[in-house]
Design an enzyme around this catalytic site. Structure first.
Site, PDB file in Angstrom:
ATOM      1  CE1 TYR A 277      58.010  15.095 111.239  1.00 14.07           C
ATOM      2  CE2 TYR A 277      59.629  13.348 111.422  1.00 14.07           C
ATOM      3  CZ  TYR A 277      58.485  13.858 110.865  1.00 14.07           C
ATOM      4  OH  TYR A 277      57.816  13.125 109.934  1.00 14.07           O
TER       5      TYR A 277
ATOM      6  CB  SER B  36      64.638  11.327 108.757  1.00 13.02           C
ATOM      7  OG  SER B  36      63.828  11.236 109.902  1.00 13.02           O
TER       8      SER B  36
ATOM      9  CE  LYS C 115      59.395  15.428 102.827  1.00 15.62           C
ATOM     10  NZ  LYS C 115      58.551  14.764 103.836  1.00 15.62           N
TER      11      LYS C 115
ATOM     12  CB  THR D 168      58.602  17.686 108.249  1.00  8.74           C
ATOM     13  OG1 THR D 168      59.696  17.124 107.513  1.00  8.74           O
ATOM     14  CG2 THR D 168      57.331  16.926 107.877  1.00  8.74           C
TER      15      THR D 168
ATOM     16  CG  HIS E  35      54.833  12.606 105.729  1.00  8.94           C
ATOM     17  ND1 HIS E  35      55.218  13.593 106.609  1.00  8.94           N
ATOM     18  CD2 HIS E  35      55.499  11.490 106.116  1.00  8.94           C
ATOM     19  CE1 HIS E  35      56.071  13.090 107.485  1.00  8.94           C
ATOM     20  NE2 HIS E  35      56.267  11.816 107.199  1.00  8.94           N
TER      21      HIS E  35
HETATM   22  C1  GLV Z   1      58.069   9.758 109.488  1.00  2.27           C
HETATM   23  O1  GLV Z   1      58.205  10.848 109.036  1.00  2.27           O
HETATM   24  C2  GLV Z   1      57.233   8.772 108.907  1.00  2.27           C
HETATM   25  O2  GLV Z   1      56.541   9.058 107.922  1.00  2.27           O
HETATM   26  O3  GLV Z   1      57.250   7.648 109.412  1.00  2.27           O
END
Ligand code: GLV
Length: 383
Positions: free
Chosen positions: A112, A90, A258, A137, A282
């Site tokens: 991100y 991530s 995603k 994302t 998510h």
């Molecule tokens: C980050 O992507 C989260 O879901 O905390």
């Protein structure tokens, strides 16, 4: 781990309806087994965007993994590689991409970005650090409302304010082992941006701004003059299709989008240059009442056809769930919470163990189903 970190992992948005629905959707699907097959060692291996995996279960990008165990993100990457699968790091895992540059084996980076400056910086660093694929994302223009985090004050990457530290003190004092371990761990954000939900507004970089496509806006730049009492949440990572096409031009490796939940958005992703989409809500952490991922998977698989690959995450808790997702057309699945709990409990070896549990359960399911290979799975194996 402290209650706040547990809730960051375990919790979802608002009433956690979508989070629960993800699991219910898997439970609601029944198999259609074939007798008389004698399957001895079912084949679980496949390829994902050309990369061979021995198990079609990838590790989803998750924030803050560096704080969950001293083995941290590197331990997660090593465990995935030993198990023959692909880890997705991530943007907010807590370590910079450079720190895994010399690590052998495939790995992907999740993106991100509050603006194109941040996006370009991360893409350049992903390439320099030998990441194989980029995962954009697309479901996080702002952050979902995670009430457990509000209640317990989740730990964030980036500077922790005094008031946060004071609110967290009781939880942290109750977990002296975690505290001692974590104080020795370096947590760094990848760029000058803070964790999603707490953007401090990067200045747009004119060098990366093109005349034809406007940059991702700064938080607040996109909105009209705030009305009195305006409740607009801050924009965190508001990718548009134009931004994704712009990223496509910068990144030569495989590109995934995603957070796709409709056939139309899957097609738009491919039109923008993506090689694959990940059907995801998510983990029920973003839009409350988004549909369960397994329920929309067939629509997305149908819309994508042979133009790309479809992956899915959300609610996968058993090897049989992986088999169900593959039967509905997913190339592979990703898991989040299961490997995070394993990481918290037992570090790198815990992550390896959860993958071995899923591998054994998948194999058992395939033998009981009478199916020899994941390549043979299709909807006829489901009621
Ligand atoms: C980050 O992507 C989260 O879901 O905390």
């Amino acid at each position: 781990v402290p209650q706040g970190l547990f809730d960051y992992i375990d919790g979802g948005a608002e009433d956690e309806i979508t989070m629960a629905e993800n699991e219910h959707a898997f439970r609601a699907v029944a198999f259609r087994p074939r007798a008389g097959q004698r399957v001895e060692s079912p084949r679980l291996n496949t390829t994902v965007l050309g990369t061979p995996v021995s198990l079609p279960v990838l590790l989803a990008p998750c924030g803050l993994i560096q704080t969950m165990h001293p083995d941290g993100a590197l331990g997660v990457i090593r465990a995935a590689q030993k198990s023959g699968t692909i880890p997705v790091l991530s943007t907010f895992s807590g370590i910079p991409p450079e720190s895994v540059a010399s690590q052998p084996g495939p790995r992907w980076l999740q993106l991100y970005a509050v603006d194109r400056h941040m996006a370009k910086d991360l893409i350049d660093r992903a390439a320099a650090s030998h990441f194989d694929a980029l995962v954009i994302t697309a479901d996080s223009p702002t952050m979902g409302k995670r009430e457990r985090d509000i209640r317990h004050t989740s730990i964030s990457a980036g500077p922790i304010s005094l008031s946060t530290a004071l609110r967290m003190a009781p939880q942290v004092l109750l977990k002296p082992r975690w505290t001692a371990r974590t104080l020795r761990t370096t947590i760094s954000t990848l760029t000058t941006a803070t964790l999603p939900g707490r953007p401090h507004g990067l200045r747009p970089d004119s060098a990366t701004t093109t005349a034809t496509a406007p940059p991702l806006p700064r938080p607040s730049e996109d909105s009209e003059t705030p009305l009195a009492g305006n409740a607009s949440p801050p924009l965190v990572s508001p990718f548009t299709w134009e931004d994704i096409a712009w990223i496509r031009d910068l990144w030569s490796g495989p590109l995934l989008v995603k957070g796709i939940l409709t056939g139309e958005d899957a097609v738009s992703s491919l039109d923008a240059g993506a090689d694959a989409v990940i059907v995801s809500n998510h983990g029920g952490r973003q839009l409350e009442s988004a549909p369960a991922t397994l329920r929309v998977l067939p629509e997305v698989v149908n819309a994508v056809g042979t133009r790309g690959e479809v992956l899915v995450d959300g609610g996968i808790r058993r090897g049989g769930d992986v088999v169900k997702a593959l039967a509905l057309g997913a190339r592979a699945v990703l898991i989040g919470r299961p490997y995070l709990f394993a990481l918290c409990a037992a570090g790198e070896s815990g992550v390896e163990r959860i993958l071995e549990i899923l591998r054994a359960d998948m194999a058992r399911t395939m033998v009981l189903l009478g199916c020899r290979s994941v390549a043979d799975l299709n909807p006829t194996w489901l009621q």
